[in-house]
Design a protein around this motif. Structure first.
Motif, mmCIF file in Angstrom:
data_model
loop_
_atom_site.group_PDB
_atom_site.id
_atom_site.type_symbol
_atom_site.label_atom_id
_atom_site.label_comp_id
_atom_site.label_asym_id
_atom_site.label_seq_id
_atom_site.Cartn_x
_atom_site.Cartn_y
_atom_site.Cartn_z
ATOM 1 N N UNK A 217 -0.832 21.509 -0.215
ATOM 2 C CA UNK A 217 -1.587 20.964 -1.340
ATOM 3 C C UNK A 217 -0.748 20.787 -2.598
ATOM 4 N N UNK B 166 0.420 4.075 1.273
ATOM 5 C CA UNK B 166 0.349 4.916 2.481
ATOM 6 C C UNK B 166 1.504 4.625 3.459
ATOM 7 N N UNK B 167 1.709 3.364 3.876
ATOM 8 C CA UNK B 167 2.886 3.131 4.729
ATOM 9 C C UNK B 167 4.187 3.411 3.991
ATOM 10 N N UNK C 8 -0.311 14.966 1.286
ATOM 11 C CA UNK C 8 -0.514 16.338 1.770
ATOM 12 C C UNK C 8 0.056 16.484 3.184
ATOM 13 N N UNK C 9 -0.217 15.490 4.018
ATOM 14 C CA UNK C 9 0.268 15.571 5.395
ATOM 15 C C UNK C 9 1.797 15.540 5.459
ATOM 16 N N UNK D 150 4.790 7.087 4.294
ATOM 17 C CA UNK D 150 5.163 7.401 5.689
ATOM 18 C C UNK D 150 6.581 6.916 6.016
ATOM 19 N N UNK E 230 -7.630 8.370 -2.843
ATOM 20 C CA UNK E 230 -7.745 9.616 -2.065
ATOM 21 C C UNK E 230 -6.856 9.569 -0.821
ATOM 22 N N UNK E 231 -6.768 8.395 -0.210
ATOM 23 C CA UNK E 231 -5.975 8.275 1.026
ATOM 24 C C UNK E 231 -4.499 8.563 0.748
ATOM 25 N N UNK F 132 0.867 -1.174 0.000
ATOM 26 C CA UNK F 132 0.000 0.000 0.000
ATOM 27 C C UNK F 132 0.908 1.228 0.000
ATOM 28 N N UNK G 200 -3.337 10.578 -1.556
ATOM 29 C CA UNK G 200 -3.199 12.029 -1.712
ATOM 30 C C UNK G 200 -3.244 12.714 -0.343
ATOM 31 N N UNK G 201 -4.109 12.199 0.546
ATOM 32 C CA UNK G 201 -4.224 12.782 1.897
ATOM 33 C C UNK G 201 -2.907 12.639 2.654
#
Lengths: 49, 705
Positions: free
Chosen positions: B675, B420-421, B669-670, B424, B662-663, B418, B665-666
Motif C-alpha cells: 500500500x 495502467x499499461x 499496489x500490485x 506494467x 482507482x485502477x 493509459x 492505484x490498484x
C-alpha cells in the motif's frame, strides 16, 4: 406510485447497483492483486487461464 | 522447404493432456503476433521491445491442433536476466513457478534480422532439455535487408527443428504446429551443451552437480546444468565438499587463462557467432544502408530531436484540428436528440431523467470519439513503424539528466494512452530505483481519459485563433498541457532520484526494431478497439453516473424557487457546497466541486457532470451545445459568467496532476507489492494538483484582468 416514477426509480436503482458492483470489483482487485478489470487498454482478446 | 518431416495433426490430438507449448524469444521477435495468429486472440502488439510483460495463455484455434495450449512469455535476452519480465519468462521455462507445469515444448521465436542476439537465448533454452522448435520469423524483412538465412544449416547446428514463419501474414503456421506436435511426441530430445567442446569441463561440471542434494536427479545433462550454474554463480554451493570442488575447478580455469564466471557466456557467444556467420549470408548490402541512413538522421542529437518535436507537435495539433468537424456534428446531433425527446416524452421527471440526465451525460462524452480516434491513429502508426525505439535512444541522454534512462521512455509513452499499461511496462526495467521512479511519475502523463476535459475547456474558453500564421492557439494550449505533465513528471523523477531512490545510473541497451510500413488493417483495428472501449465506458460507467448524478441534482424536490435554486438545494448541491471552502481558492464554485468529486469514478464523468448540472439549471432555455452551455453558464445571483479562462486553466492544470484513477492505484499496489507507494502516489499527486491549480488561478486571474 405512477408508472413514470416506477421507471425512474428502477433506473436509479440499477445505476446504484451497477456502480456499487463495480466499486466492489475494484476493491477485490486491490485485495487480491489481480489484474485491473476495468481497463481495456492492455488487451482486447479474451484471456484464458 | 522445412527441415521438419510433416506429421499429421493427429499426433497432437492423441495426447490426453494438452501439449503445453511456451513461446519464448528475445523482445520484439514477434512472439505475441505469432501467439495471436495461433490462438485467434488479440493481444497488443507493437514494433518495439517490451510490449508483453506478463504471460498469457490460449488454446490453438487451428483445425487439428486444438490440443496445443500456448503460453506467450515476455521477451528475454537471457535466462539469467534481472528485470521482472525476464525473470518470469525464465521461471516458467525452468518450471520454477508454483502450481504451474513446465512446458512440454518451447517455440523459440527468432528474428531473422538479428540471428546472433536471438540464438544466445535459444541455446540456453535448448540446454534446459525441453524439446525446442525454432520459429524463424521476419524472413521477409531480412530479405529486404539483403540477408539470406540457410535454414537447414541452422537446424543441423542447433540440433532442433527450424521452421520459417511469418506471424504477421500467418504463413507456415500449420507447418510450425506439426513440428511442435512432433517435438512433443518425445521422439527426439535436443542435444544439450553443444556450445561446449571441452569434454573435461563438462565432466567436472557433472561431478560438482552430483553433490547437490536439493535436485534429486541422476540425469547426466541435468547434473552438468547444475554444475555450470554453480560455476557461473547463478547457484550457490550446498556443501563444503562441493565448494571445495568448485574452487578447484575455478582455479584450473584461471590457470588456463579463462575467467571462470564468464566461461559459459563467452563459449556460448563464440559458438552462436560461428553458427550465425555460417547460416546468414549478406547477399545485398544496399538495403541495410537505408536503415542505417534513416537511423543516422532520426537518432541525431539535433536533427533527430527536431523531427521528434515536429512529430509530437503535429500529433497534438491534429488531435484538435482534424477532429473539430465530426465533434461539432456529434455535439449538434445530441442537442437535436435532446430536443426531439423532449417533444415526444411528456414533461415530468422521466423526461428530465432521459433528456437532461442520460442524453446530456452520455452525449457529452461521446462527442470526443473523433479525438480518441486521431490520438490512437498517431500512437498506432508510431508503434508500427519502429520509430519509438529511436525516440527512446534519442531521449536517453536527456532523461539521464533527471536520473531516468531511455528504458523509461516506452512506459511513459504508453501512459499517454493509459497509465495502467505504462506502469506494467516498467517490468522491463531491471533497476529497482529506475522502475519505482518511473511507476510513480507514469500517471502524470496525460492519459486519453483527460482528453475530453482538456478539449471541453479549451474549446469553451480558449479563443479560436492562429499563432504565427499556421498554428492553432487551441492546439498549442493542448500541447502545453501535455508538456506540463511531462515537465512535472521529470521534475518529480529528479527529486525522487536525488532523495528516495538514490543509485548510480544504470546502462541502457535497446533493440532497434526494423522499420516497417504500418499495416492499415492493424492501425484501423487499434483505433476501432480504443473507440469501442471509450463507447463501452460511456454506455456503462458514464451512463450509470449520469443517472445517479441526475437523481442527486434533482432531489430532494423544492416546491418553490428557480431551477438553479432547486439544484443548489439538491443532494449534489449540498455536497458541492460542503466542499466549496476547499476549492474556492482554486476558482471553482460548488458545481465544479460536484463534478470533481464525480470525476473520481472516471475522469470523463467530469464533462458529463458539468453538462448535466448546468443543463438542469437552464431547463427553460433552448438546448445549447455542450460547449456553449458551459461557456454561457451564469451565476444566478450575480448574473455574471460562472467560469472564465482563469477558471478553465486552473481546472486543466488540476486534471494534469490529480490522481483520480482507482485502477492506476490498484496496479501500482500490485506492481510495488504493498500500500505504501499507491498512498504516496495519491498524496503527492493530489497536493501537486491543488498547489499548481492554485498558482495557475491566481496568476492567470491577475494577468488576464
Amino acid at each position: 406510485m405512477n408508472i413514470e416514477t416506477t421507471i425512474m426509480a428502477l433506473l436509479v436503482l440499477a445505476a446504484v447497483v451497477y456502480l456499487a458492483r463495480r466499486g466492489a470489483s475494484s476493491i477485490k482487485s486491490f485485495r487480491e492483486n489481480t489484474n485491473c478489470s476495468d481497463c481495456g487498454c492492455t488487451k482486447s482478446g479474451k484471456e484464458e487461464g | 522447404m522445412s527441415t521438419v518431416t510433416a506429421v499429421p495433426p493427429v499426433a497432437a490430438k492423441a495426447r490426453s493432456k494438452p501439449l503445453l507449448t511456451a513461446l519464448a524469444g528475445v523482445p520484439n521477435a514477434g512472439k505475441t503476433t505469432l501467439f495471436n495468429a495461433l490462438t485467434g486472440l488479440n493481444y497488443k502488439v507493437a514494433n518495439y521491445p517490451g510490449v508483453t510483460v506478463e504471460k498469457r495463455v490460449g488454446t490453438c484455434h487451428l483445425a487439428g491442433f486444438e490440443n496445443i495450449r500456448l503460453v506467450d512469455l515476455p521477451g528475454a535476452y537471457s535466462l539469467f536476466g534481472g528485470s521482472p519480465d525476464e525473470v518470469l519468462a525464465a521461471d516458467h521455462l525452468m518450471g520454477r513457478l508454483p502450481k504451474e507445469d513446465k512446458p512440454d515444448v518451447v517455440i523459440c521465436v527468432v528474428d531473422a534480422c538479428n540471428i546472433e542476439r536471438n540464438l544466445f537465448l535459444a541455446s540456453q533454452i535448448i540446454d534446459i532439455g525441453i524439446p525446442v522448435v525454432v520459429a524463424l520469423n521476419m524472413l521477409d524483412i531480412a530479405k529486404t535487408r539483403g540477408l539470406s538465412v540457410r535454414k537447414e544449416l541452422l537446424a543441423k547446428n542447433l540440433g532442433v527443428a527450424v521452421v520459417d514463419i511469418s506471424g504477421r501474414t500467418k504463413t507456415n503456421t500449420d507447418e510450425l504446429l506439426r513440428a511442435v506436435a512432433k517435438a512433443g511426441s518425445g521422439e527426439k530430445r535436443p542435444g544439450r551443451y553443444r556450445w561446449c567442446s571441452d569434454k573435461e569441463f563438462l565432466d567436472s561440471a557433472k561431478s560438482i552437480g552430483r553433490l547437490s542434494r536439493s535436485d534429486d536427479t541422476d540425469d547426466p545433462d541435468e547434473l552438468i546444468g547444475i554444475g555450470i550454474g554453480l560455476l557461473s554463480g547463478s547457484r550457490q554451493a550446498e556443501s563444503a565438499k562441493q565448494r571445495e570442488l568448485l574452487l578447484a575447478m575455478r582455479k584450473q580455469l584461471v590457470e588456463q587463462g579463462v575467467d571462470a564466471g564468464a566461461y559459459e557466456t563467452e563459449e556460448r557467444y563464440s559458438w552462436v557467432n560461428s553458427i550465425a556467420s555460417r547460416s546468414v549470408v549478406q547477399v545485398d548490402g544496399t538495403r541495410k544502408d537505408l536503415t542505417e541512413k534513416l537511423d543516422r538522421v532520426l537518432t541525431h542529437p539535433v536533427w533527430g530531436l527536431l523531427i521528434f518535436l515536429m512529430i509530437m507537435g503535429t500529433m497534438f495539433q491534429s488531435i484538435f484540428t482534424w477532429a473539430s468537424i465530426p465533434m461539432d456534428f456529434i455535439d449538434s446531433l445530441f442537442a437535436d436528440v435532446q430536443v426531439g425527446l423532449k417533444s415526444i416524452i411528456p414533461p415530468g421527471q422521466l423526461q428530465s431523467l432521459i433528456a437532461d440526465g442520460i442524453v446530456v451525460g452520455v452525449g457529452s462524452v461521446l462527442i470526443f470519439i473523433p479525438q480518441i480516434a486521431v490520438l490512437y491513429l498517431f500512437i498506432s502508426v508510431l508503434e508500427e513503424t519502429g520509430y519509438l525505439s529511436r525516440a527512446a535512444v534519442l531521449l536517453d541522454a536527456f532523461m539521464r539528466r533527471v536520473g531516468l534512462q531511455g528504458r523509461s521512455f516506452i512506459p511513459l509513452l504508453s501512459s499517454f494512452a493509459c497509465a495502467i499499461p505504462g506502469i506494467m511496462a516498467t517490468r522491463s526495467i531491471p533497476s529497482f530505483s529506475d522502475r519505482m521512479a518511473t511507476i510513480l511519475i507514469a500517471p502524470l502523463m496525460s492519459c486519453s481519459a483527460r482528453l475530453p476535459v482538456y478539449t471541453l475547456l479549451i474549446a469553451a474558453f480558449v479563443p479560436r485563433r492562429t499563432v504565427a500564421g499556421f498554428l492553432s492557439l487551441q492546439g498549442l494550449v493542448f500541447l502545453g498541457l501535455y508538456l506540463l505533465g511531462i515537465v512535472g513528471a521529470l521534475a518529480i523523477a529528479y527529486l525522487l532520484r536525488k532523495t528516495v531512490f538514490r543509485s548510480s545510473p544504470s546502462h541502457f541497451l535497446m533493440e532497434m526494431p526494423p522499420y516497417r510500413i504500418p499495416v492499415a488493417g492493424q492501425v484501423l483495428k487499434t483505433i476501432w478497439e480504443k473507440c469501442a472501449v471509450f463507447v463501452k465506458n460511456a454506455g456503462t460507467v458514464i451512463l450509470a453516473c449520469s443517472i445517479l448524478l441526475w437523481f442527486l441534482a434533482s432531489y430532494p424536490k423544492t416546491t418553490d424557487g428557480s431551477p438553479s435554486e432547486a439544484v443548489r438545494q439538491s443532494y449534489a448541491g449540498q455536497l458541492g457546497q460542503a466542499i466549496e471552502p476547499i476549492i474556492e481558492p482554486l476558482g471553482y464554485d460548488w458545481k465544479l466541486g460536484v463534478s470533481i468529486i464525480a470525476s473520481f469514478a472516471a475522469r470523463e464523468v467530469f464533462v458529463s457532470s458539468v453538462a448535466l448540472v448546468n443543463n438542469l439549471e437552464d431547463v427553460d432555455e433552448e438546448s445549447d451545445s455542450l460547449i456553449d452551455a458551459i461557456r454561457n453558464a451564469k451565476d444566478p445571483e450575480t448574473g455574471e459568467h460562472s467560469y472564465d479562462l482563469a477558471t478553465a486553466l486552473s481546472l486543466m492544470v488540476f486534471f494534469v496532476f490529480a490522481c483520480q484513477c482507482m485502477s492506476t492505484l490498484a496496479v501500482c499496489k500490485r506492481e510495488t507489492g504493498g500500500w505504501k507507494w499507491p498512498i504516496v502516489m495519491f498524496v503527492y499527486m493530489t497536493a501537486l494538483a491543488y498547489g499548481a491549480a492554485f498558482v495557475t488561478f491566481r496568476l492567470s486571474s491577475s494577468l488576464l484582468t
